[in-house]
Design an enzyme around this catalytic site. Sequence first.
Site, short mmCIF file in Angstrom:
data_model
loop_
_atom_site.label_atom_id
_atom_site.label_comp_id
_atom_site.label_asym_id
_atom_site.label_seq_id
_atom_site.Cartn_x
_atom_site.Cartn_y
_atom_site.Cartn_z
N THR A 44 0.97 -1.02 0.27
CA THR A 44 0.28 0.16 0.03
C THR A 44 0.87 1.07 -0.30
O THR A 44 1.98 1.52 0.88
CB THR A 44 -1.26 0.40 1.14
OG1 THR A 44 -2.05 -0.95 1.00
CG2 THR A 44 -1.67 1.05 0.92
N GLY A 67 3.66 0.03 5.02
CA GLY A 67 4.49 -0.33 5.49
C GLY A 67 5.93 0.04 5.64
O GLY A 67 6.91 -0.29 5.87
N GLN A 68 6.37 0.18 3.64
CA GLN A 68 7.24 0.95 3.56
C GLN A 68 8.08 1.78 4.39
O GLN A 68 7.62 2.73 5.17
CB GLN A 68 7.43 1.68 2.30
CG GLN A 68 6.50 0.97 1.26
CD GLN A 68 5.37 1.58 0.63
OE1 GLN A 68 4.58 1.23 2.17
NE2 GLN A 68 4.82 0.78 0.04
N GLU A 69 9.33 1.74 3.92
CA GLU A 69 10.23 2.74 5.17
C GLU A 69 9.64 4.22 5.11
O GLU A 69 10.03 4.51 6.40
CB GLU A 69 11.69 2.33 4.80
CG GLU A 69 12.51 2.75 5.61
CD GLU A 69 13.46 2.16 6.51
OE1 GLU A 69 15.40 2.89 6.66
OE2 GLU A 69 14.12 1.43 4.90
N MET A 71 7.04 5.46 5.06
CA MET A 71 5.88 6.03 5.33
C MET A 71 5.37 5.18 7.16
O MET A 71 4.67 5.73 7.73
CB MET A 71 5.01 4.52 5.28
CG MET A 71 4.06 4.54 3.14
SD MET A 71 3.61 6.09 3.25
CE MET A 71 1.68 6.11 4.12
#
Length: 191
Positions: A44, A67-69, A71
């Site tokens: 997402t 959940g990317q770094e 974000m």
Amino acid sequence: MGQLSCRNRNVKQVHVLLLGLDWAGKSTVLYKLKHAQDFTTLPTIGFNVEMIEVEDGPPITVWDIGGQEKMRPTWSLHCEEADGLVYVVDSTDQRRLKDSCKEFKHILSNKHLKNVPVLILANKQDAPGALNAEDITRMFKVHKLCSSRSWYVQPCCALTGKGLAEASAKLTSFLKSHRKTRDTLAFFKQK
């Protein structure tokens, strides 16, 4: 699973954060619970917000945040209204488990999440080499970090839906109990 009817439409919605590293399976969990269908998802970018209606409980607004770094620092912006936290762990990604543990510990330190119940989903249990719920509990130091709140670690497979009905029931139970406690405290503060 899927959409269940809410018997009392006058009950205030509850808000749940759905967090975890990218590729953990958060969006797959969300859409499997909401629609009881298989969905192909990608990590997402930003967030998804969905309302899930549950039997004998208030509607649950779920905030599925990327959940990317880049974000993860935004997770804390969504904590103030949270009534619960669902943290999804890719039980097969041993290379990033330390990162996931670190992010879990960090989000629990948010003052707005101090007493909210926590449900950890040990996802991807269908894959070879997946760590079980006990392993996740130990690695994430859940006994220590969640000692002052309701918590549970549920093994699951978001793709097949295995374990998600149990997770939904446990979360609903936690949310009802948390809401009653919070409403009781608010009542006594008014007096």
